[in-house]
Design a protein around this motif. Structure first.
Motif, PDB file in Angstrom:
ATOM      1  N   PRO A  62       0.817  -1.216   0.000  1.00  0.00           N
ATOM      2  CA  PRO A  62       0.000   0.000   0.000  1.00  0.00           C
ATOM      3  C   PRO A  62       0.855   1.272   0.000  1.00  0.00           C
ATOM      4  O   PRO A  62       0.474   2.271  -0.600  1.00  0.00           O
ATOM      5  CB  PRO A  62      -0.805  -0.123   1.296  1.00  0.00           C
ATOM      6  N   SER A  63       2.023   1.216   0.640  1.00  0.00           N
ATOM      7  CA  SER A  63       2.857   2.422   0.710  1.00  0.00           C
ATOM      8  C   SER A  63       3.302   2.881  -0.682  1.00  0.00           C
ATOM      9  O   SER A  63       3.532   4.065  -0.900  1.00  0.00           O
ATOM     10  CB  SER A  63       4.074   2.166   1.600  1.00  0.00           C
ATOM     11  N   GLN A  64       3.407   1.949  -1.636  1.00  0.00           N
ATOM     12  CA  GLN A  64       3.799   2.345  -2.998  1.00  0.00           C
ATOM     13  C   GLN A  64       2.673   3.154  -3.655  1.00  0.00           C
ATOM     14  O   GLN A  64       2.919   4.138  -4.338  1.00  0.00           O
ATOM     15  CB  GLN A  64       4.069   1.091  -3.848  1.00  0.00           C
ATOM     16  N   ILE A  65       1.454   2.717  -3.420  1.00  0.00           N
ATOM     17  CA  ILE A  65       0.299   3.413  -3.987  1.00  0.00           C
ATOM     18  C   ILE A  65       0.190   4.808  -3.369  1.00  0.00           C
ATOM     19  O   ILE A  65      -0.034   5.800  -4.048  1.00  0.00           O
ATOM     20  CB  ILE A  65      -0.980   2.577  -3.760  1.00  0.00           C
ATOM     21  N   GLU A  66       0.429   4.857  -2.066  1.00  0.00           N
ATOM     22  CA  GLU A  66       0.381   6.131  -1.352  1.00  0.00           C
ATOM     23  C   GLU A  66       1.396   7.118  -1.928  1.00  0.00           C
ATOM     24  O   GLU A  66       1.103   8.298  -2.121  1.00  0.00           O
ATOM     25  CB  GLU A  66       0.697   5.857   0.120  1.00  0.00           C
ATOM     26  N   ALA A  67       2.590   6.625  -2.227  1.00  0.00           N
ATOM     27  CA  ALA A  67       3.647   7.502  -2.749  1.00  0.00           C
ATOM     28  C   ALA A  67       3.213   8.130  -4.072  1.00  0.00           C
ATOM     29  O   ALA A  67       3.421   9.326  -4.294  1.00  0.00           O
ATOM     30  CB  ALA A  67       4.937   6.703  -2.928  1.00  0.00           C
ATOM     31  N   VAL A  68       2.594   7.335  -4.937  1.00  0.00           N
ATOM     32  CA  VAL A  68       2.130   7.857  -6.238  1.00  0.00           C
ATOM     33  C   VAL A  68       1.104   8.972  -6.013  1.00  0.00           C
ATOM     34  O   VAL A  68       1.171  10.037  -6.623  1.00  0.00           O
ATOM     35  CB  VAL A  68       1.511   6.718  -7.085  1.00  0.00           C
ATOM     36  N   LEU A  69       0.163   8.739  -5.114  1.00  0.00           N
ATOM     37  CA  LEU A  69      -0.906   9.712  -4.888  1.00  0.00           C
ATOM     38  C   LEU A  69      -0.368  11.015  -4.319  1.00  0.00           C
ATOM     39  O   LEU A  69      -0.694  12.102  -4.798  1.00  0.00           O
ATOM     40  CB  LEU A  69      -1.960   9.127  -3.938  1.00  0.00           C
ATOM     41  N   ILE A  70       0.487  10.908  -3.305  1.00  0.00           N
ATOM     42  CA  ILE A  70       0.980  12.134  -2.672  1.00  0.00           C
ATOM     43  C   ILE A  70       1.848  12.920  -3.647  1.00  0.00           C
ATOM     44  O   ILE A  70       1.774  14.144  -3.698  1.00  0.00           O
ATOM     45  CB  ILE A  70       1.683  11.815  -1.340  1.00  0.00           C
ATOM     46  N   ASN A  71       2.622  12.202  -4.456  1.00  0.00           N
ATOM     47  CA  ASN A  71       3.440  12.869  -5.476  1.00  0.00           C
ATOM     48  C   ASN A  71       2.595  13.691  -6.434  1.00  0.00           C
ATOM     49  O   ASN A  71       3.053  14.686  -6.966  1.00  0.00           O
ATOM     50  CB  ASN A  71       4.219  11.830  -6.285  1.00  0.00           C
ATOM     51  N   GLN A  72       1.364  13.249  -6.661  1.00  0.00           N
ATOM     52  CA  GLN A  72       0.512  13.971  -7.604  1.00  0.00           C
ATOM     53  C   GLN A  72      -0.417  14.960  -6.899  1.00  0.00           C
ATOM     54  O   GLN A  72      -1.367  15.462  -7.501  1.00  0.00           O
ATOM     55  CB  GLN A  72      -0.294  12.973  -8.449  1.00  0.00           C
TER      56      GLN A  72
END
Lengths: 144, 433
Positions: free
Chosen positions: B341-351
């Motif tokens: 889940p942390s990988q998905i979170e990183a994508v979202l916060i980056n955007q």
């Protein structure tokens, strides 16, 4: 003078629109015009209201994401080809219409307005005015 | 000036630390042999006796134990001290199955609170600080651990527990709280609420936060630091070992120092169970050297991470562990691909999205489906449908390049994803496997 349209993000599920209009009714907001743009999952409600400040405040308080967009409200002559002459004017002025929807002028009057969202708001207004069309300003909308 | 709670341990020389670990390990193995029949049977099965363990170099000879053992031995099978000496239990949230119940003697609680105090001091806490503990209190270890640690440091401690966000904000403001202890998702939520109330980082008295108990990304850290105007420190722990404070972050923010005088770490290959050298990625295994009530030897955490002995600018000599990629319990296998889940979170916060998301996994016609629900924010909203669709596609592309998987992204209304007051429910797996 462009008027302010309120755009609201809604999920595309039963009851979502109803919940929002309920919030507005509770706050005594009169919706002058409304249009929906939707995808499978979500939609954008676009509306013209009598009190922009009050509407955006209650929407925010109730957790709705919304934004303001300038649009043009043009009085459409009640005759065959009335809308066509307006669009022709915009075409000649090289204005692109992104979307449009209809609005009645109000309780007392027997007129109809078209709400236009265009790429070049100022150019569109000037062209329409020069061609003799009546454009509503924010005060007129609020007083209708 | 770096400050330490127990400098003699936190900055001990390697020789002193190893000598201490050797001595404690021998004693602990003997203690377990005599008091925990369940583990003794495992040792006997492997043909190992306490005499075989003379130093930490012999650690690999001991049998590994896992969550499965804890479930089998539930409730009292791994208790390591007579019931009359045990004074408390804590328990896991049981999200992945049967609860784990761990026992504490008074001495266990004392040492655990010391570990939390080390974390607080590393985050800058002193007697002059006001520390709001917004972790849940009760069976969950978060509240009790940091509360005890905060007392040891001498902070004015607010045993707030989680929930009632507006009251949380009122106490932070009125009592001028300077340290916040919470789960990162709750800290982010508090930040959102502060923003709604028109309070920016300069209006919030907090200066540091200690956030743990769930996996969170570096991007989420930046987000919390900016919104609350604080320095956000990571803390790591497991109920099985004590709770938060097994390891903690210092000002360098490049990994967490393991309190290795109490918890001896190893990295193993999760498939072959072979011990891997420091610096290699693998599953983290801990041996608790001091625990009396629940003395686990070579416990498999299921956390995937890397250890490092690189010299730290803070002066601590305690070994460091990288932020775990995520508990392998959190890891999803979707169409054969490992997804944290942390990988998905990183994508979202980056955007530019909030860390408010939910991952839905299902299986349709024997194919796994991955759907990510993302909350629309005022910053991301526009009147232009095409633009919103383009942003949605950008998330899909971001996920595709991060995970190598095609995900469906659904934009949902703000506040529709349940806010966690304890641990966030990030994943809903509907597959029946």
């Amino acid at each position: 003078m462009a008027i302010r349209q309120i755009s609201v993000f809604l999920e595309n599920r039963p009851g979502m629109l109803d919940a929002m209009t309920g919030v507005l009714a509770e706050a005594g907001i009169d919706i002058r015009a409304l249009s929906l743009a939707e995808t499978k999952d979500f939609g954008i409600v676009r509306m013209i209201v009598d009190d922009v400040y009050e509407t955006t405040t209650v929407l925010k308080e109730n957790g709705y994401v919304n934004s303001l967009t300038p649009v043009i409200a043009v009085l459409i002559p009640d005759e065959v080809g009335g809308l066509h002459t307006v669009l022709e004017t915009l075409t000649i002025a090289q204005v692109n219409v992104e979307y449009m929807y209809a609005s009645l002028a109000g309780k007392k009057e027997d007129k109809a307005y078209m709400i236009f969202r265009v790429g070049e708001t100022e150019r569109a207004e000037n062209a329409l005015r020069r061609a003799g069309f009546e454009i509503a300003d924010q005060d007129m909308i609020e007083l209708m | 000036m770096e400050r330490y709670f127990q400098p003699e341990m936190e900055c001990a020389s390697r020789e002193d630390m190893v000598a201490l670990q050797n001595e404690k390990l021998k004693k602990q193995v003997q203690h377990v042999w005599e008091n925990v029949p369940y583990y003794r049977a495992k040792m006997e099965e492997k043909g190992v006796t306490p005499d075989d363990i003379q130093s930490i170099d012999d650690l690999y000879k001991l049998p590994l134990i896992s969550k499965k053992d804890l479930r089998e031995a539930y409730p009292y099978g791994l208790m390591g001290a007579p019931l009359r000496d045990c004074v408390r239990i804590h328990s896991t949230s049981g999200t992945t199955g049967k609860r784990v119940v761990a026992f504490y003697t008074q001495n266990d609680i004392d040492l655990w609170e010391d570990c939390c105090a080390r974390a607080l001091v590393a985050a800058g806490a002193t007697k002059d600080d006001v520390c709001q503990v917004s972790y849940g209190f009760g069976l969950f270890t978060g509240g009790a651990g940091l509360n005890g640690g905060s007392h040891k440091v001498g902070c004015l401690t607010i045993p707030m527990s989680s929930g009632n966000t507006d009251r949380q904000i009122m106490f932070i403001e009125d009592l001028q709280a300077t340290i916040l202890c919470a789960t990162p998702s709750y800290a982010a939520y508090l930040g959102e609420r502060f923003k709604e109330l028109g309070m920016g980082p300069d209006d919030i008295p907090l200066k540091a936060g200690i956030f743990g108990a769930e996996a969170w990304s570096e991007e989420m850290r930046q987000d919390i630091q900016n919104t609350l105007g604080i320095k956000a420190y990571d803390i790591y722990g497991l109920t099985e070992l004590s709770g938060p404070g097994v390891s903690f972050e210092c000002s360098e923010q490049t990994g967490m120092h393991v309190n290795e005088d109490h918890f001896l770490p190893e990295i193993i290959d999760p498939d072959t169970e072979e011990v891997l050298p420091v610096g290699t990625e693998g599953e983290l295994v801990f041996t608790s050297l001091d625990k009396e009530g629940f003395p686990l030897l070579r416990y498999r955490t299921r956390d995937i991470c890397v250890l490092s002995r690189a010299k730290c600018s803070c002066g601590r000599t305690l070994i460091k562990m990288k932020k775990p990629k995520g508990r392998s319990d959190d890891m999803l296998i979707i169409r054969g691909v490992n997804v944290f889940p942390s990988q998905i979170e990183a994508v979202l916060i980056n955007q530019g999205y909030q860390a408010n998301y939910q991952i839905l996994v299902d299986r349709v016609n024997n194919t796994d489906t991955l759907e990510v629900l993302v909350e629309m924010t005022p910053e991301m909203f526009t009147d232009n449908l095409g633009e919103i669709n383009a942003r949605q596609r950008k998330i899909v592309e971001g996920l595709k390049s991060m995970l190598g998987l095609k995900a469906k992204v659904t934009l949902v209304a703000p506040k529709t994803i349940t806010r966690s007051e304890g641990k966030a429910v990030r994943v809903v797996d509907k597959r029946k496997i």
